[in-house]
Every structure is written in C-alpha cells, then in structure tokens.
Write a protein that holds these residues in place. Sequence first.
Motif, PDB file in Angstrom:
ATOM      1  N   SER A  87       0.852  -1.188   0.000  1.00  0.00           N
ATOM      2  CA  SER A  87       0.000   0.000   0.000  1.00  0.00           C
ATOM      3  C   SER A  87       0.890   1.242   0.000  1.00  0.00           C
ATOM      4  CB  SER A  87      -0.938  -0.019   1.210  1.00  0.00           C
ATOM      5  OG  SER A  87      -0.182  -0.101   2.414  1.00  0.00           O
ATOM      6  N   SER A  88       0.366   2.351   0.470  1.00  0.00           N
ATOM      7  CA  SER A  88       1.070   3.629   0.404  1.00  0.00           C
ATOM      8  C   SER A  88       2.451   3.535   1.042  1.00  0.00           C
ATOM      9  CB  SER A  88       0.245   4.712   1.102  1.00  0.00           C
ATOM     10  OG  SER A  88      -1.001   4.859   0.474  1.00  0.00           O
ATOM     11  N   VAL A  89       3.384   4.297   0.474  1.00  0.00           N
ATOM     12  CA  VAL A  89       4.766   4.243   0.937  1.00  0.00           C
ATOM     13  C   VAL A  89       5.358   5.646   0.881  1.00  0.00           C
ATOM     14  CG1 VAL A  89       5.636   3.741  -1.379  1.00  0.00           C
ATOM     15  CG2 VAL A  89       6.997   3.090   0.606  1.00  0.00           C
ATOM     16  N   THR A  90       6.275   5.930   1.817  1.00  0.00           N
ATOM     17  CA  THR A  90       6.996   7.203   1.858  1.00  0.00           C
ATOM     18  C   THR A  90       8.442   6.973   1.440  1.00  0.00           C
ATOM     19  OG1 THR A  90       5.585   8.114   3.605  1.00  0.00           O
ATOM     20  CG2 THR A  90       7.738   9.113   3.323  1.00  0.00           C
ATOM     21  N   ILE A  91       8.916   7.781   0.511  1.00  0.00           N
ATOM     22  CA  ILE A  91      10.294   7.682   0.026  1.00  0.00           C
ATOM     23  C   ILE A  91      11.125   8.724   0.767  1.00  0.00           C
ATOM     24  CG2 ILE A  91      11.776   7.736  -1.999  1.00  0.00           C
ATOM     25  CD1 ILE A  91       9.295   7.258  -3.708  1.00  0.00           C
ATOM     26  N   PRO A  92      12.052   8.311   1.626  1.00  0.00           N
ATOM     27  CA  PRO A  92      12.821   9.282   2.414  1.00  0.00           C
ATOM     28  C   PRO A  92      14.155   9.628   1.742  1.00  0.00           C
ATOM     29  CG  PRO A  92      13.189   7.083   3.280  1.00  0.00           C
ATOM     30  CD  PRO A  92      12.310   6.922   2.037  1.00  0.00           C
ATOM     31  N   GLU A  93      14.877  10.560   2.399  1.00  0.00           N
ATOM     32  CA  GLU A  93      16.258  10.897   2.039  1.00  0.00           C
ATOM     33  C   GLU A  93      16.393  11.325   0.578  1.00  0.00           C
ATOM     34  OE1 GLU A  93      18.763   7.666   3.113  1.00  0.00           O
ATOM     35  OE2 GLU A  93      18.222   7.717   5.228  1.00  0.00           O
ATOM     36  N   LEU A  94      15.465  12.160   0.126  1.00  0.00           N
ATOM     37  CA  LEU A  94      15.564  12.750  -1.202  1.00  0.00           C
ATOM     38  C   LEU A  94      16.203  14.134  -1.092  1.00  0.00           C
ATOM     39  CD1 LEU A  94      12.047  11.814  -2.635  1.00  0.00           C
ATOM     40  CD2 LEU A  94      14.192  10.548  -2.870  1.00  0.00           C
ATOM     41  N   GLN A  95      16.758  14.598  -2.181  1.00  0.00           N
ATOM     42  CA  GLN A  95      17.415  15.909  -2.172  1.00  0.00           C
ATOM     43  C   GLN A  95      16.361  17.003  -2.098  1.00  0.00           C
ATOM     44  OE1 GLN A  95      20.275  16.421  -5.277  1.00  0.00           O
ATOM     45  NE2 GLN A  95      20.743  18.550  -4.734  1.00  0.00           N
TER      46      GLN A  95
END
Length: 302
Positions: free
Chosen positions: A171-179
């Motif tokens: 299901s929904s997901v958060t993508i961390p550590e982006l610029q």
Amino acid sequence: MLFNVLCVLIAAQVPSVPGLSEVPPAPPLNVHVDNWLLTWPPAPEEGNVTYTVQYSSFDSDVWTDVPACVHISSNSCPVISTKEKGEHGCVMLRVQAERRGLTSTPVQACSKHGDSCTPDFRLTAGARPGSLTVLLSRSHSLAQEHGDHAQHRVYYGKEGAPREEHVDAVSSVTIPELQQGQRYCVEVQYLYFSHPVGLGACARCELVPTAVLVRHSSGKDSKGSEVVAAVVPVVVVLFVVIPVLAYFLIFQRGTIKRWLRPPYQLREDFFLGPFPENLPVCSPPEEHCLVISSFSPKELSD
C-alpha cells in the motif's frame, strides 16, 4: 615523416564502406497508451526510421511482435488486440526504433489512466522534509484475487533522469532521504510474485519540500526560542508555585483543615432531645431457691 604522408594519402583515396559508420536510431520517448492507442513523438529529423511494437503477457518474460505494428513508419498503433493475450487483460507493451537493420533500445509504454492492470496513485509531499509519499490503494482487482502476492513497484528519480531506484510496497509508501528542493518523478507498476504485470502508470512529478528555519527579528534561529520555552516553566515553578504552597502550609493550616472538614454537621439539639419512651423493659429472670432445714453456728454445736 614521408611514411606518415603516404599513409594519409592512401587513406584519403580509400572509399568509405556504407554501414560502417551507421549508429542505431535514438529510442522513442514518452511512449504511452490512451484507450488502447499506443503513441509516441516522431523521431527528430531522422529519415528511414521504422518502429515495431511488442507485447508481453501476464507473468511472462517473452516479448512478441504485435502483427499490425511491425516496421511501421507512423508514430501510433492500436493495440486493443493484445488485451486478450494476457490474463485479466494485463499486458506490457514496448516500442523500438529501427534503421538499416539497427535497432534502438526498446522503451516500455505507460498508461495515462488507471485500470484493472494499471495502478492509480497520487504523489504528495512527505510529512518530513526531503521525502515524498506515494498514495496507493490495496483494494485493486489483482489484490482481491491474489492477496499480498500482488504488490506495487514504485520507480523514482530526479526529473529528467532515469528512474533507476525502486521500492516495493503493498500500500502507500513514503520515500525518504531525497534531495530537498529538487523535483522527483514517480512511476508505479503492479507486481505479481515480484514480477512486473501490466502497463505502469505514467510518471508524476513533485517538488521535494525543504526544511523551514524560523528566525526572529534579533537574528536568532528557532533553537533560541526552544531554550526560552524550556526555561520559562522552570522559573514559574521556582518563584511562583513553591512560595505560594509554602505560605498556605505555614500560615493557613487552619483554613486548610476547614477545607478538608467533611460537609456533614450534627444538629445542635441532637443530645438535648427527649429520651425515647415505651422502651421494652427487661424483667429479671425468676429465681429458684433451695430451703435449708437447719443451720447452726459451730460454737453452738459444741
């Protein structure tokens, strides 16, 4: 020196062989499906370029040419016939350019509209700076039939760059550590036992939020305000609350006792009232006596 000059003259006299300097054509860009019509922009000023469309059925690694879309010069082709080739109507499509026997890298197509074989998703800024949240649904048709074996694969990368990174989620997901401050694009495709299934959803892009630093007029950042917020309660307790409590405990003990006294009071005439009458009288029990026939002192008996 003379030898080098002769080599240059001989090389200039040798005619070029056709095909030795040929390079493959550029791959098509922005290949997408809209209502089962596959389209892509035409090649920029490249002559003699044709295109071939291929499909892959559900849970298969074999790519097959679409009969109506082989070596075509146009930049569109109807692919409704491929729907019946895959389970649940789920097929993947790709296009490759061709010129003089040389082929480009095949480019997979995406779908602009979600359906039973293409996930629908929304892209929003994450709760923390430097993150994006991909909102996905667990109630799609593949999940209803295959449970958690049907997942989503989320491809992501900076706008204009290849989306080489991916994460798999139910299901929904958060993508961390982006610029922070950069735009990132996301594509989503269904998975079945970790195998891509159906057309992926076309990319959607969003700006990654940055951390906001709050500054005061004095030039101090928010850390100074956090220190002040922590010191103020301590000062209030030491100089206000504790002296007030000490005053009441030392000088107002009587008042405190009155506050703690229960609210019930006896009537003033409680002990002066008349004694109740008609109380039951307890008569002594009847005595039983024994008659002594005679008794005389010891001296008289002597």
